[in-house]
Every structure is written in C-alpha cells, then in structure tokens.
Design an enzyme around this catalytic site. Structure first.
Site, PDB file in Angstrom:
ATOM      1  N   SER A 147       0.862  -1.180   0.000  1.00 20.96           N
ATOM      2  CA  SER A 147       0.000   0.000   0.000  1.00 20.96           C
ATOM      3  C   SER A 147       0.897   1.229   0.000  1.00 20.96           C
ATOM      4  CB  SER A 147      -0.959  -0.031   1.174  1.00 20.96           C
ATOM      5  OG  SER A 147      -0.237   0.077   2.360  1.00 20.96           O
ATOM      6  N   GLU A 170      -7.012  -1.013 -10.655  1.00 23.54           N
ATOM      7  CA  GLU A 170      -8.114  -0.793  -9.728  1.00 23.54           C
ATOM      8  C   GLU A 170      -9.452  -1.158 -10.357  1.00 23.54           C
ATOM      9  OE1 GLU A 170      -6.876   0.120  -6.958  1.00 23.54           O
ATOM     10  OE2 GLU A 170      -8.381   1.131  -5.745  1.00 23.54           O
ATOM     11  N   LYS A 201      -3.762  12.540  -0.172  1.00 23.64           N
ATOM     12  CA  LYS A 201      -5.161  12.241   0.148  1.00 23.64           C
ATOM     13  C   LYS A 201      -5.991  13.506   0.215  1.00 23.64           C
ATOM     14  CE  LYS A 201      -6.377   8.473   2.084  1.00 23.64           C
ATOM     15  NZ  LYS A 201      -7.154   7.320   1.614  1.00 23.64           N
ATOM     16  N   LYS A 240      -6.128   8.831  -7.844  1.00 21.32           N
ATOM     17  CA  LYS A 240      -6.278   7.652  -6.988  1.00 21.32           C
ATOM     18  C   LYS A 240      -7.740   7.242  -6.983  1.00 21.32           C
ATOM     19  CE  LYS A 240      -4.856   5.919  -2.448  1.00 21.32           C
ATOM     20  NZ  LYS A 240      -6.119   5.332  -2.026  1.00 21.32           N
ATOM     21  N   CYS A 273     -47.608   5.857   0.065  1.00 21.09           N
ATOM     22  CA  CYS A 273     -48.925   6.426   0.256  1.00 21.09           C
ATOM     23  C   CYS A 273     -49.750   5.894  -0.898  1.00 21.09           C
ATOM     24  CB  CYS A 273     -48.872   7.948   0.189  1.00 21.09           C
ATOM     25  SG  CYS A 273     -50.509   8.677  -0.008  1.00 21.09           S
TER      26      CYS A 273
HETATM   27  S1  IVH Z   1      -0.062   2.253  -6.649  1.00 21.03           S
HETATM   28  C1  IVH Z   1       3.055   0.092  -4.237  1.00 21.03           C
HETATM   29  N1  IVH Z   1      -1.631   3.681  -8.205  1.00 21.03           N
HETATM   30  O1  IVH Z   1      -4.675   2.983  -3.659  1.00 21.03           O
HETATM   31  C2  IVH Z   1       2.008   0.976  -4.828  1.00 21.03           C
HETATM   32  N2  IVH Z   1      -2.553   2.665  -6.286  1.00 21.03           N
HETATM   33  O2  IVH Z   1      -2.902   2.841  -0.867  1.00 21.03           O
HETATM   34  C3  IVH Z   1       0.630   0.540  -4.601  1.00 21.03           C
HETATM   35  N3  IVH Z   1      -4.966   3.056  -5.993  1.00 21.03           N
HETATM   36  O3  IVH Z   1      -3.972  -0.349  -2.850  1.00 21.03           O
HETATM   37  C4  IVH Z   1      -0.450   1.153  -5.336  1.00 21.03           C
HETATM   38  N4  IVH Z   1      -5.246   4.283  -7.801  1.00 21.03           N
HETATM   39  O4  IVH Z   1      -5.993   0.154  -4.338  1.00 21.03           O
HETATM   40  C5  IVH Z   1      -1.528   2.930  -7.092  1.00 21.03           C
HETATM   41  N5  IVH Z   1      -2.912   4.954  -9.662  1.00 21.03           N
HETATM   42  C6  IVH Z   1      -2.823   4.199  -8.563  1.00 21.03           C
HETATM   43  C7  IVH Z   1      -3.940   3.936  -7.745  1.00 21.03           C
HETATM   44  C8  IVH Z   1      -3.757   3.168  -6.591  1.00 21.03           C
HETATM   45  C9  IVH Z   1      -5.837   3.746  -6.760  1.00 21.03           C
HETATM   46  C10 IVH Z   1      -5.302   2.354  -4.723  1.00 21.03           C
HETATM   47  C11 IVH Z   1      -4.859   0.915  -4.678  1.00 21.03           C
HETATM   48  C12 IVH Z   1      -3.846   0.821  -3.600  1.00 21.03           C
HETATM   49  C13 IVH Z   1      -4.132   2.048  -2.769  1.00 21.03           C
HETATM   50  C14 IVH Z   1      -2.839   2.574  -2.214  1.00 21.03           C
END
Ligand code: IVH
Length: 667
Positions: A80, A174, A314, A114, A424
């Site tokens: 993550s 994703e 975030k 993201k 109703c």
């Molecule tokens: S990279 C080692 N790229 O966000 C890198 N993650 O906390 C891991 N996510 O588990 C993820 N868009 O579910 C990456 N363009 C993106 C993303 C992405 C969404 C989600 C994914 C991951 C979490 C990261």
C-alpha cells in the site's frame, strides 16, 4: 473463407470494437451492429464447438457459480502507500526524496488519480488472460479469474506487438464502479428489499468476490491499470512508459495521468483535482505520486509496507460528525415514503449539509440509528448526503416509526410484504398527483393525447385537477385560461378526454395505479370479474382466482380499495359514467387455443399490440420469455436473444405471415 477463418475474423472485429467502446469510449458502430456480429459468432461457435476457445468475445460469462475461491500468491507483494495530507506533507515527501537521491540528481514524478476501488492483478500467458487475483493481504490473494473475465475493460487477449505479447505480463490496477452504475445498483437493491452498498468501493469489492460470475457481469465494473510487470518486476524503464505500454496492450489507463518535473506544478495539479473531483464519473480519494524512473525507484527502495518512491496525496475526507435531530419522512412523486435525517447543519468539504437520506426502514435498522444520535455523514459527488454510521448514541433517543398516514394527504401508508418501500396509496395524494394523472392519461392506458407533463403540471398547480376524475369536469373556459394553450388545442384536448370515457375496464384498472397492477394484471382481473365493483369488494382469496394474481398482488389490490380516498375516486368514476362492466373478449376456443407465443423483433406490418391482439383474440397466450412450453416464437427484424433461446430449446420460429395463417385457420 473457411469456417475457422470466418470465426477468427469475427473475433478480431469484435475485439476491436470492444476496445473502442469499453476502453477508449469512442465506438464506431451501433450497439445493434455489435450485437448482430456477436450473435453471428455465437451461432457459428455453437455449430462448430471444436473452434471454441476461452478467449473468444462470446466467453465473457462462461463460468458456473463456484464453491469458494482458491488462494494464490502474488508475483511480488502488492503494497500500500503512505499518505500525505495537505500540501505541506507532499512537499515534505519531495524533500525527503531529494535527500535520498544523489546531490543535484534530476528526477520526475508521474501523478495518477487515486481511484477509489479495489486493487487486482491480472496475469497474461502468451498474450491470453490466465489469472486474476484480488489484493488479499498483499502477499496472497484470491483467484477471481472467472469474475474478472466479465469486466469488459479487461482484454481477454492482449493487443499490440508480438514482442510485448509473446512473453508473460501482469497488469495491476483498480476495479471500480462508476457513480451512475453505483446509484443504479443501489436503486435495484432497494427495490428488491436487499441491503444497500455504502459506497462504490464496497459495491465493487462485493461484485468481484461473488461466487457467480453472472452477478459480477451484471454490475458493470470497470478496470483502470497502473502497473505493468514481467516476472513480478516493472516491465519498463519508467512508469510513464509502462502507462503507454498498458494502453497499447488494450488496457484502460486513467486519461488524467501526467508527468511532472516541478513540485510546484505537481502541487497545483493535486489541488486542482481536489476541486474538480465531483466532475468525474468515478469516485477518487486522492492523487498517487510515483517517481517515474524505475532505476531510481529501486535505489529508493521500500519500507516494510510501502515504497519510498511513491505517496498518496489524500483529499480531505468528506465525512463529518453531527447530531441527528430527528427522522422525518418525505413523499415522492410515486407515493414512496422515504425517511430522511434532519441534521444539525455541518460543513462537509465546503458544503453545508442539513439533511441526509436514510432510504427506507431496513436501512434505518441496519444503521441502528435513532433521533438524538451523533452520526457520521458522508457527501460524495452531487448525490444526496447519507448517514454512514452511528458514532455515539444519544441520551434521549427517539426510535423511528413509519407513520400510518401520509403527512401530505392523510392517506393510508402501506408497506407490501417483501418490499423495502412504504407508499402512500392514495392515488390523488398531492405529492403524487401529477405522476398519477400522467400515468392515467398515458398511451396504452386511457390514451388522452396531448396530456403532457407541462399541461398536467399547470392543471394540478392551478387546482383545476385535484384527482384524476376531475379531468372529466374540465371546460373550455378552464383550459384557455392556461398558459400556452390556444382555443384550438383546448378543444382538441377536450375531445380527447371525452373519447377516453370509452376505454374499457382493463384500461381504467391499469390507470388507477394500484401497486403491482399493470396492463397485464388489469386484463386478467377484468377477464375474471367483469365488473369494477366486484373487484373493489372482493376479498384476497377471491382476487386470487384471476390469472397470475398471487398473495402479494391481491393484498395490494385489497389495500388500495380499502383506502378512503381511492374509494371516493371510484365513486367519482361512477358519476362520470366510466364503464365499470366488461365483457371478456377472449374466446375460450379459437384456432390458437392452448398455444403460447413469444414475440421478438419488429414485424413487417403488425405493431406489437396488434400482434398480441391477434393472438389473444384467436385464443392464444402471450409470454414474455421463451421456455420449453412456448409453442412458437414469432420473429421479425432485429430479433433479440429470444431467438437464440428458441433455437437452443428447439422451439419453432415463425414469421408474421405464418402467424396470420395459424390465427385465421377456422376452428
Ligand atoms: S499504486 C506500491 N496507483 O490505492 C504501490 N494505487 O494505498 C501501490 N490506488 O492499494 C499502489 N489508484 O488500491 C496505485 N494509480 C494508482 C492507484 C492506486 C488507486 C489504490 C490501490 C492501492 C491504494 C494505495
């Protein structure tokens, strides 16, 4: 062309058009053309099963429901990301990185939106989809290959260069559900009395992990990729090249990804999307920032749980805690009574929120919420804010009870067994009157031509129409008073209203808007009782003598005629001399007696209604779907899947001419 070549040719074309439609969002052919091509391939494959392969476009939903999922290890951990909240923390990340690289060393970032979904790894062997694995605990996930196959944005076979597809590849990305699909799904869940999903991410996660791939297929999931691996390691020298390669291979990559060499521009990009997030069809919860060069990534390395070369910027949560003052109800256009939460006003991401939806009684029970509780409220996109959960129960709690009578008209509120929604049931309730009048006047119901939305609005708002029977009291003077209605149109409209008095009982019954009583049931009721008064006074058991009327429908009818305002309306209909009596038209015998027909496609001369009348007046029955009991499928131009079903079950297919011939045979 040989059969095998023809099949391969069709597959190529279908893959091409699927890519245009599902990945690039720019189709070149109509859905009908696409469907026709798909059907052609399906027919060929069924006739020549020796050529069927799992990567054929027809094989998206082939799998049967399974018993459970098999656990499989990932090629390399799916980690993550660390978070950066706000500009300061993003700049701190950049500083830290600079310190870890060589003095003055140049570097670039790739920024990707993201997307708020669930991550999944998809493996290809020799260019063909071989395995799809959920993230799981990051080291081991679950094999969801059959479900992943149903997601149209996931190619069953890679496109592009031999060089890229000859070796094995893994795409990570994703799985998401767009907002519209999410709203639609929840509306369906609600209509079925099933549990609602809290957000698109939960809905996507659920859909990916159901045992029956057909359910996954129905959920319209999407897949956006962001990593391309070979043997568990990046397949390209930079992240940017990987994104380009993913696109060439036929994957979806979020089009808003960008490469930056300047931290100030990157910060501006993050802030821009924080502002614009609602304009996207998908939920995003931040921006993922990655060092572009894979060589630099490797030097920067990883901590136990996250890479040092990437961070998630975030967005602030759009959830806030507040006091739920009380639970009130709202009556919608269809009479649905929905509870909502009156909140102590709270600012959530720049918008003041003072009410949130609670959907229905089951949702309130699921949340365990009562008036006086502290609750967490979420705002997502432009949808109505909702209560996520109870944070702390109040000292003086007020449990919610669905009112017995409508707050708008005093009519009876009814929740039919097995339904999530209470309604109703007073057809003339002001909250639903416009909708009731539109339904009453609609084509195929009372057929009052010219009674459109704006006119109905004016009639109701001016007080001229307080219930549907008032339509029959309208005068020329009344109508010419209305905006945008000339004498000529008014006269025409009056004539149309007048001639609607002749509509037979089934139309009137349908026009009443009794829950679960549509055109078909109305016909069965009229056939069985032949008299509105008999239907209005019959008990449930008697009502069930009508065809297709079971406990749910009979209960609904009973309750409708029990409601005071509705009974008054029936009396008004009597004063207006609408026909209460009905002579069942259907012959008991007839040339088509005992036969069941299914219609599909457009017939050359007969409209659908005419064809149905022809069949029914010759004693035949109409069914909505093909089964072994179907006698004939009547097919016209552009037939649907019913035709395939007919050939699969060996049901006879005839055209309009043959139908006429059958129906006109003498007894
Ligand atoms: S990279 C080692 N790229 O966000 C890198 N993650 O906390 C891991 N996510 O588990 C993820 N868009 O579910 C990456 N363009 C993106 C993303 C992405 C969404 C989600 C994914 C991951 C979490 C990261």
């Amino acid at each position: 062309m040989s059969i095998a070549e023809k099949i391969e040719d069709l597959r190529e074309k279908l893959r091409h058009h699927e890519h245009l439609y599902y990945v690039l969002d720019s189709p070149e052919i109509s859905d009908t053309q696409y469907d026709a091509m798909m059907r052609e391939l399906d027919v060929l494959e069924k006739a020549h099963p020796e050529f069927l392969t799992p990567d054929s476009p027809t094989q998206r939903v082939g799998g049967k429901p399974r018993e459970g999922f098999v656990k499989v290890p990932h090629s390399s951990p799916m980690l993550s990301l660390d978070n950066a909240v706000g500009e300061e923390e993003l700049r701190a990340f950049d500083q830290r990185l600079r310190g870890l690289l060589k003095e003055g060393e140049a570097y670039a970032y790739v920024a990707e939106l993201k997307m708020d979904g669930v991550s999944m790894a998809v493996h290809y062997r020799h260019g063909k989809l071989a395995l799809a694995i959920t993230r799981g605990d990051g080291s081991i996930g679950e094999d969801v290959t059959e479900n992943a196959r149903t997601i149209r944005a996931i190619p069953l076979q890679l496109r592009g260069h031999i060089k890229e597809t000859s070796s094995d590849r893994e795409a990570r990305g994703e799985v998401v559900l767009n907002r519209k699909a999410f709203e639609k799904l929840n509306a369906e869940q609600e209509a079925q009395g099933a549990r609602l999903f809290a957000n698109p991410r939960n809905a996507a996660a659920g859909a990916l992990r159901v045992l029956d791939p057909a359910i996954t297929a129905s959920r319209q999931l999407d897949y956006f990729t962001y990593f391309l691996l070979a043997d568990g390691a990046p397949a390209h020298k930079t992240q940017w090249e990987a994104l380009e390669a993913l696109k060439r291979l036929g994957f979806k990559v979020n089009p808003h990804s960008r490469r930056f060499e300047d931290i100030d521009v990157l910060v501006a990009f993050c802030k821009e999307w924080e502002e614009k997030r609602d304009s996207l069809p998908f939920e995003i919860d931040g921006v993922v920032v990655k060092v572009d060069s894979v060589e630099q990534q490797n030097r920067l390395g990883w901590t136990a749980k996250a890479p040092r070369w990437a961070i998630a910027y975030k967005f602030p949560a759009r959830q806030e805690e507040t006091l739920l003052e009380s639970i009130d109800v709202n009556v919608g256009r269809t009479g649905a009574v929905t509870p909502w939460a009156r909140l102590k006003p709270v600012n959530i991401g720049g918008v003041t929120v003072s009410r949130a939806t609670l959907h229905n009684e089951d949702e309130i029970e699921r949340l365990g919420v009562q008036g006086g509780d502290r609750v967490l409220v979420e705002r997502a996109g432009d949808v109505i804010p909702k209560v996520v959960r109870v944070v702390r129960q109040g000292d003086h709690r007020m449990p919610f009870r669905m009112p017995k009578s409508c707050p708008v008209c005093g009519g009876e509120i009814v929740r039919v067994e097995g339904e999530a929604i209470s309604r109703c049931i007073n057809t003339n309730c002001p909250a639903r009157l416009k909708e009731s009048v539109l339904h009453f006047a609609a084509r195929g119901v009372m057929d009052i031509d010219g009674m459109g939305e704006s006119l109905v609005s004016q009639l109701v708002d001016s007080g001229l129409v307080k219930n549907v029977a008032d339509l029959y009291r309208l005068t020329l003077e009344d109508l010419v008073e209305l905006e945008r209605l000339g004498t000529k149109s008014a006269e025409k409209l009056l004539k149309n209203i007048e001639s609607s008095r002749q509509r037979p009982l089934p139309r009137i019954l349908n026009g009443l808007g009794i829950p679960f009583v549509g055109e078909r049931t109305a016909q069965f009721l009229a056939d069985a009782f032949g008299d509105l008064d008999k239907i209005a006074t019959a008990d449930e058991e008697e009502l069930q003598r009508a065809e297709e009327v079971g406990p749910k429908v009979s209960q609904s009818i009973r309750r409708f005629f029990h409601e005071k305002h509705n009974r008054e309306l029936i009396e008004r209909f009597r004063e207006e001399r609408l026909p209460f009596k009905y002579q069942a038209k259907r012959k008991v015998g007839g040339p088509l007696a005992g036969m069941t027909f299914v219609l599909t496609g457009t017939l050359p001369a007969l409209s659908r209604e005419e064809a149905e009348n022809l069949i029914e007046s010759a004693g035949g029955k109409i069914a909505g779907s093909v089964s072994k009991k179907t006698s004939y499928v009547v097919a016209g131009a552009d037939p649907g899947s019913k035709l395939d079903k007919a050939s699969a079950l060996g049901v006879k297919v005839i055209d309009e001419a043959a139908l006429r011939e059958l129906a006109e045979r003498s007894g």
